[in-house]
Design a protein around this motif. Structure first.
Motif, PDB file in Angstrom:
ATOM      1  N   LEU A 255       0.816  -1.220   0.000  1.00  0.00           N
ATOM      2  CA  LEU A 255       0.000   0.000   0.000  1.00  0.00           C
ATOM      3  C   LEU A 255       0.845   1.263   0.000  1.00  0.00           C
ATOM      4  CD1 LEU A 255      -2.851  -0.946   2.512  1.00  0.00           C
ATOM      5  CD2 LEU A 255      -3.094  -0.555   0.041  1.00  0.00           C
ATOM      6  N   SER A 256       1.997   1.176   0.668  1.00  0.00           N
ATOM      7  CA  SER A 256       2.849   2.362   0.761  1.00  0.00           C
ATOM      8  C   SER A 256       3.811   2.488  -0.418  1.00  0.00           C
ATOM      9  CB  SER A 256       3.648   2.324   2.068  1.00  0.00           C
ATOM     10  OG  SER A 256       4.572   1.248   2.061  1.00  0.00           O
ATOM     11  N   GLY A 257       3.800   1.491  -1.304  1.00  0.00           N
ATOM     12  CA  GLY A 257       4.660   1.566  -2.483  1.00  0.00           C
ATOM     13  C   GLY A 257       6.066   1.051  -2.281  1.00  0.00           C
ATOM     14  N   ARG A 258       6.332   0.441  -1.132  1.00  0.00           N
ATOM     15  CA  ARG A 258       7.686  -0.066  -0.876  1.00  0.00           C
ATOM     16  C   ARG A 258       7.945  -1.382  -1.609  1.00  0.00           C
ATOM     17  NH1 ARG A 258       6.230   1.776   4.386  1.00  0.00           N
ATOM     18  NH2 ARG A 258       7.404   3.633   4.987  1.00  0.00           N
ATOM     19  N   VAL A 259       6.877  -2.129  -1.916  1.00  0.00           N
ATOM     20  CA  VAL A 259       7.008  -3.327  -2.753  1.00  0.00           C
ATOM     21  C   VAL A 259       5.990  -3.214  -3.879  1.00  0.00           C
ATOM     22  CG1 VAL A 259       7.866  -4.804  -0.889  1.00  0.00           C
ATOM     23  CG2 VAL A 259       5.404  -4.728  -1.366  1.00  0.00           C
ATOM     24  N   ASP A 260       6.244  -3.932  -4.968  1.00  0.00           N
ATOM     25  CA  ASP A 260       5.401  -3.841  -6.157  1.00  0.00           C
ATOM     26  C   ASP A 260       4.382  -4.974  -6.252  1.00  0.00           C
ATOM     27  OD1 ASP A 260       6.941  -1.605  -7.608  1.00  0.00           O
ATOM     28  OD2 ASP A 260       8.515  -3.079  -7.160  1.00  0.00           O
ATOM     29  N   LEU A 261       4.647  -6.060  -5.517  1.00  0.00           N
ATOM     30  CA  LEU A 261       3.785  -7.238  -5.595  1.00  0.00           C
ATOM     31  C   LEU A 261       3.892  -7.983  -4.267  1.00  0.00           C
ATOM     32  CD1 LEU A 261       2.207  -8.848  -7.965  1.00  0.00           C
ATOM     33  CD2 LEU A 261       4.220 -10.330  -7.986  1.00  0.00           C
ATOM     34  N   VAL A 262       2.780  -8.556  -3.808  1.00  0.00           N
ATOM     35  CA  VAL A 262       2.844  -9.457  -2.657  1.00  0.00           C
ATOM     36  C   VAL A 262       2.230 -10.792  -3.069  1.00  0.00           C
ATOM     37  CG1 VAL A 262       2.804  -7.683  -0.858  1.00  0.00           C
ATOM     38  CG2 VAL A 262       0.638  -8.600  -1.720  1.00  0.00           C
ATOM     39  N   CYS A 263       2.772 -11.872  -2.530  1.00  0.00           N
ATOM     40  CA  CYS A 263       2.258 -13.213  -2.811  1.00  0.00           C
ATOM     41  C   CYS A 263       2.035 -13.934  -1.489  1.00  0.00           C
ATOM     42  CB  CYS A 263       3.236 -14.004  -3.673  1.00  0.00           C
ATOM     43  SG  CYS A 263       3.556 -13.272  -5.300  1.00  0.00           S
ATOM     44  N   ALA A 264       0.912 -14.665  -1.399  1.00  0.00           N
ATOM     45  CA  ALA A 264       0.570 -15.349  -0.152  1.00  0.00           C
ATOM     46  C   ALA A 264      -0.491 -16.405  -0.432  1.00  0.00           C
ATOM     47  CB  ALA A 264       0.050 -14.340   0.881  1.00  0.00           C
ATOM     48  N   ASP A 265      -0.829 -17.171   0.601  1.00  0.00           N
ATOM     49  CA  ASP A 265      -1.963 -18.072   0.522  1.00  0.00           C
ATOM     50  C   ASP A 265      -3.185 -17.259   0.073  1.00  0.00           C
ATOM     51  OD1 ASP A 265      -4.515 -19.206   1.773  1.00  0.00           O
ATOM     52  OD2 ASP A 265      -3.131 -20.873   2.045  1.00  0.00           O
ATOM     53  N   SER A 266      -3.936 -17.802  -0.876  1.00  0.00           N
ATOM     54  CA  SER A 266      -5.051 -17.053  -1.458  1.00  0.00           C
ATOM     55  C   SER A 266      -6.062 -16.591  -0.417  1.00  0.00           C
ATOM     56  CB  SER A 266      -5.763 -17.916  -2.509  1.00  0.00           C
ATOM     57  OG  SER A 266      -6.266 -19.112  -1.928  1.00  0.00           O
ATOM     58  N   VAL A 267      -6.344 -17.433   0.579  1.00  0.00           N
ATOM     59  CA  VAL A 267      -7.349 -17.078   1.575  1.00  0.00           C
ATOM     60  C   VAL A 267      -6.823 -16.029   2.547  1.00  0.00           C
ATOM     61  CG1 VAL A 267      -8.856 -17.976   3.379  1.00  0.00           C
ATOM     62  CG2 VAL A 267      -8.422 -19.337   1.357  1.00  0.00           C
ATOM     63  N   VAL A 268      -5.521 -16.033   2.787  1.00  0.00           N
ATOM     64  CA  VAL A 268      -4.913 -15.016   3.655  1.00  0.00           C
ATOM     65  C   VAL A 268      -4.888 -13.664   2.946  1.00  0.00           C
ATOM     66  CG1 VAL A 268      -2.757 -14.304   4.763  1.00  0.00           C
ATOM     67  CG2 VAL A 268      -3.543 -16.662   4.968  1.00  0.00           C
ATOM     68  N   LEU A 269      -4.652 -13.687   1.637  1.00  0.00           N
ATOM     69  CA  LEU A 269      -4.550 -12.447   0.877  1.00  0.00           C
ATOM     70  C   LEU A 269      -5.922 -11.844   0.562  1.00  0.00           C
ATOM     71  CD1 LEU A 269      -2.172 -10.796  -0.113  1.00  0.00           C
ATOM     72  CD2 LEU A 269      -2.260 -12.031  -2.288  1.00  0.00           C
ATOM     73  N   ALA A 270      -6.942 -12.698   0.440  1.00  0.00           N
ATOM     74  CA  ALA A 270      -8.277 -12.226   0.033  1.00  0.00           C
ATOM     75  C   ALA A 270      -8.864 -11.132   0.936  1.00  0.00           C
ATOM     76  CB  ALA A 270      -9.235 -13.406  -0.062  1.00  0.00           C
ATOM     77  N   PRO A 271      -8.810 -11.269   2.268  1.00  0.00           N
ATOM     78  CA  PRO A 271      -9.384 -10.208   3.106  1.00  0.00           C
ATOM     79  C   PRO A 271      -8.720  -8.855   2.887  1.00  0.00           C
ATOM     80  CG  PRO A 271      -9.029 -12.190   4.394  1.00  0.00           C
ATOM     81  CD  PRO A 271      -8.340 -12.403   3.085  1.00  0.00           C
ATOM     82  N   PHE A 272      -7.427  -8.869   2.613  1.00  0.00           N
ATOM     83  CA  PHE A 272      -6.689  -7.626   2.347  1.00  0.00           C
ATOM     84  C   PHE A 272      -7.153  -6.995   1.039  1.00  0.00           C
ATOM     85  CE2 PHE A 272      -2.874  -5.992   0.014  1.00  0.00           C
ATOM     86  CZ  PHE A 272      -2.732  -4.790   0.692  1.00  0.00           C
ATOM     87  N   VAL A 273      -7.265  -7.812  -0.002  1.00  0.00           N
ATOM     88  CA  VAL A 273      -7.665  -7.300  -1.315  1.00  0.00           C
ATOM     89  C   VAL A 273      -9.124  -6.842  -1.301  1.00  0.00           C
ATOM     90  CG1 VAL A 273      -7.994  -7.905  -3.742  1.00  0.00           C
ATOM     91  CG2 VAL A 273      -5.958  -8.708  -2.530  1.00  0.00           C
ATOM     92  N   LYS A 274      -9.980  -7.570  -0.579  1.00  0.00           N
ATOM     93  CA  LYS A 274     -11.417  -7.274  -0.585  1.00  0.00           C
ATOM     94  C   LYS A 274     -11.850  -6.283   0.496  1.00  0.00           C
ATOM     95  CE  LYS A 274     -12.517 -11.817  -2.524  1.00  0.00           C
ATOM     96  NZ  LYS A 274     -13.225 -13.114  -2.315  1.00  0.00           N
ATOM     97  N   ASP A 275     -10.934  -5.891   1.351  1.00  0.00           N
ATOM     98  CA  ASP A 275     -11.264  -4.936   2.410  1.00  0.00           C
ATOM     99  C   ASP A 275     -11.765  -3.620   1.795  1.00  0.00           C
ATOM    100  OD1 ASP A 275     -11.226  -3.054   4.554  1.00  0.00           O
ATOM    101  OD2 ASP A 275      -9.627  -4.177   5.552  1.00  0.00           O
ATOM    102  N   GLU A 276     -12.887  -3.128   2.293  1.00  0.00           N
ATOM    103  CA  GLU A 276     -13.465  -1.888   1.767  1.00  0.00           C
ATOM    104  C   GLU A 276     -12.481  -0.723   1.833  1.00  0.00           C
ATOM    105  OE1 GLU A 276     -17.113  -1.059   3.754  1.00  0.00           O
ATOM    106  OE2 GLU A 276     -18.176  -2.773   2.891  1.00  0.00           O
ATOM    107  N   LYS A 277     -11.624  -0.744   2.859  1.00  0.00           N
ATOM    108  CA  LYS A 277     -10.645   0.340   2.997  1.00  0.00           C
ATOM    109  C   LYS A 277      -9.652   0.347   1.836  1.00  0.00           C
ATOM    110  CE  LYS A 277      -9.237  -1.064   6.975  1.00  0.00           C
ATOM    111  NZ  LYS A 277      -8.482  -1.191   8.257  1.00  0.00           N
ATOM    112  N   ASN A 278      -9.481  -0.815   1.198  1.00  0.00           N
ATOM    113  CA  ASN A 278      -8.509  -0.925   0.115  1.00  0.00           C
ATOM    114  C   ASN A 278      -9.171  -0.948  -1.262  1.00  0.00           C
ATOM    115  OD1 ASN A 278      -6.483  -1.129   2.077  1.00  0.00           O
ATOM    116  ND2 ASN A 278      -6.714  -3.354   2.201  1.00  0.00           N
ATOM    117  N   ALA A 279     -10.472  -0.690  -1.305  1.00  0.00           N
ATOM    118  CA  ALA A 279     -11.210  -0.709  -2.568  1.00  0.00           C
ATOM    119  C   ALA A 279     -10.569   0.250  -3.571  1.00  0.00           C
ATOM    120  CB  ALA A 279     -12.665  -0.329  -2.330  1.00  0.00           C
TER     121      ALA A 279
END
Length: 259
Positions: free
Chosen positions: A172-196
């Motif tokens: 989010l802060s631009g320090r990395v260009d891509l993150v990779c993780a377990d799909s279910v762990v990453l989903a709440p972050f991607v789908k969080d309304e704050k990150n829409a």
């Protein structure tokens, strides 16, 4: 006096046996507590998440009392070997590398690896030319760490974090260009309304068994086949009686167990 001595000795022995039996009825489970929604610490300071509910359900199925112990991710296997707990319930994938150190129950769920980027960026894990000179964030020591290093180490720089949340925040802060993780762990972050509108999945699912292993299992000490078998029977039991489905529904709208 001899009768009294014999009686006292018998009483001490009985208490010792009772104490041993009581200890045998308690199963100490190790987890991380920093891997939502699987294992985390809630606002009241208590462990919560899918792993925790599954662990408690397995203990109930085995008619055993649960005692939870937390550890940093990198310390889980050493702590298991040091007998600080009896089993690891922490979303640990069953991989060949880990099987050299510990044994596992059968799987209790299985999910692929996914990656996410800032919305609108061109970086794509399926197009290696877009990764040149880029930074990829992962949690240290998990399967997505191994996946990223094996797949992209000669193209991009891999940055490992203590927790996935730290990697996500740096995306989010631009320090990395891509993150990779377990799909279910990453989903709440991607789908969080704050990150829409800020982050998005990219590249599809990565489910090569070379990286994700044979699913996620419960780690036990090498040679503890008796406990592994008890856990396998308990997993089968909670799958059959609907307990697993109820826990699954609490967190996810699909069957996490997989095929």
């Amino acid at each position: 006096m001899k009768k009294l001595t014999l009686l006292l000795s018998s009483t001490v022995l009985a208490l010792a046996v009772a104490g041993t039996a009581q200890a045998a009825d308690k199963l100490r489970l190790g987890t991380e507590g920093a891997y939502a929604p699987f294992n985390t610490v809630d606002k009241d300071g208590k462990l919560a998440g899918f792993d925790i509910d599954i662990g408690n359900a397995l203990c109930k199925a085995m008619e055993t009392e649960c005692e939870w112990v937390t550890s940093d991710w990198d310390g889980l296997i050493p702590a298991l070997d040091a007998k600080k707990f009896d089993a690891i319930v922490a979303s640990m994938s069953i991989t060949d590398e880990r099987k050299e150190k510990i044994d596992f129950s059968g799987k209790y769920y299985s999910t692929p690896i996914k990656c996410a980027r800032e919305t609108g960026k061109t970086v794509d894990p399926t197009q290696t030319d877009t990764l040149k000179g880029k930074m990829i964030g992962v949690q240290s020591g998990v399967v997505s760490d191994n996946f990223a290093r094996a797949t992209f180490k000669d193209i991009a720089e891999i940055t490992a974090y203590k927790t996935q949340d730290e990697a996500n925040m740096d995306l989010l802060s631009g320090r990395v260009d891509l993150v990779c993780a377990d799909s279910v762990v990453l989903a709440p972050f991607v789908k969080d309304e704050k990150n829409a509108g800020k982050v998005e999945f990219v590249g599809g699912d990565f489910d090569d068994k070379k990286f994700i292993g044979d699913g996620v299992g419960i780690g036990v000490r090498k040679g503890d086949t008796a406990l592994a078998e008890k856990l396998n029977k308990a997993i089968a039991k909670i799958r059959e009686d609907g307990t697993y489905a109820e826990i699954n529904k609490k967190y996810f709208d699909f069957d996490l167990y997989g095929e």
